[in-house]
Write an enzyme that holds these catalytic residues in place. Structure first.
Site, PDB file in Angstrom:
ATOM      1  N   GLY A   1       0.816  -1.218   0.000  1.00  0.00           N
ATOM      2  CA  GLY A   1       0.000   0.000   0.000  1.00  0.00           C
ATOM      3  C   GLY A   1       0.847   1.264   0.000  1.00  0.00           C
ATOM      4  N   CYS A   2       1.911   1.257   0.763  1.00  0.00           N
ATOM      5  CA  CYS A   2       2.783   2.435   0.844  1.00  0.00           C
ATOM      6  C   CYS A   2       3.545   2.652  -0.454  1.00  0.00           C
ATOM      7  CB  CYS A   2       3.745   2.296   2.027  1.00  0.00           C
ATOM      8  SG  CYS A   2       2.871   2.204   3.613  1.00  0.00           S
TER       9      CYS A   2
END
Length: 159
Positions: free
Chosen positions: A47-48
């Site tokens: 996600g990051c």
């Protein structure tokens, strides 16, 4: 480190914290003009990575709008450097190893994953103009988020 007592709200000034950026220290309160500060839990996680890639893809559009974008996590500067190189990131990344920025922005708190509770960084984004918070996004979902932040940053000030 404990969770912040205050959650930053629209109209509040940029917290007076110093981060370690890729090109040296960054005093957030000294930045004039428009600024986006986005917090993410950990470099090089799915996600990051997607979030940093999305902000990087729009970096020219943010720059054209006169908006500086800084991604912040508690990762060490060396980890940010590897993360940026591995994924060809153009977004500016900064380290908050001591957690002072996370506390000042109210993004450090209790989280849950697979039934386990732990303390961590909430994915959140903040848009500032002229030293004051204009808008905050909390508990961010990554898909489409960077584009929504750009749209808000490009919006006329009277909106």
């Amino acid at each position: 480190m404990v969770a912040a007592d205050h959650v930053i709200a629209p109209g509040d000034p940029i917290p007076a914290v110093t981060l370690v950026g890729q090109a040296g220290t960054i005093d957030l309160a000294a930045i004039s003009g428009a600024l986006v500060v986005y917090f993410y839990p950990r470099a090089d996680t799915p996600g990051c990575t997607r979030e940093a890639q999305d902000f990087s893809a729009l970096s020219e559009a943010f720059a054209a709008a006169g908006v500086r974008v800084i991604g912040v996590s508690r990762d060490a500067p060396a980890r940010h450097a590897r993360f940026a190189a591995k994924h060809d990131l153009t977004v500016e990344l900064a380290s908050d190893e001591d957690g002072s920025a996370c506390a000042a922005f109210g993004v450090w708190g209790e989280k849950q994953l697979y039934g386990k509770t732990y303390m961590g960084v909430e994915r959140a984004t903040f848009l500032f103009r002229d030293g004051r918070l204009v808008r905050a996004w909390r508990k961010v979902k990554v898909p489409g988020h960077a584009a929504a932040v750009l749209e808000a940053a490009e919006a006329p000030r009277d909106r």
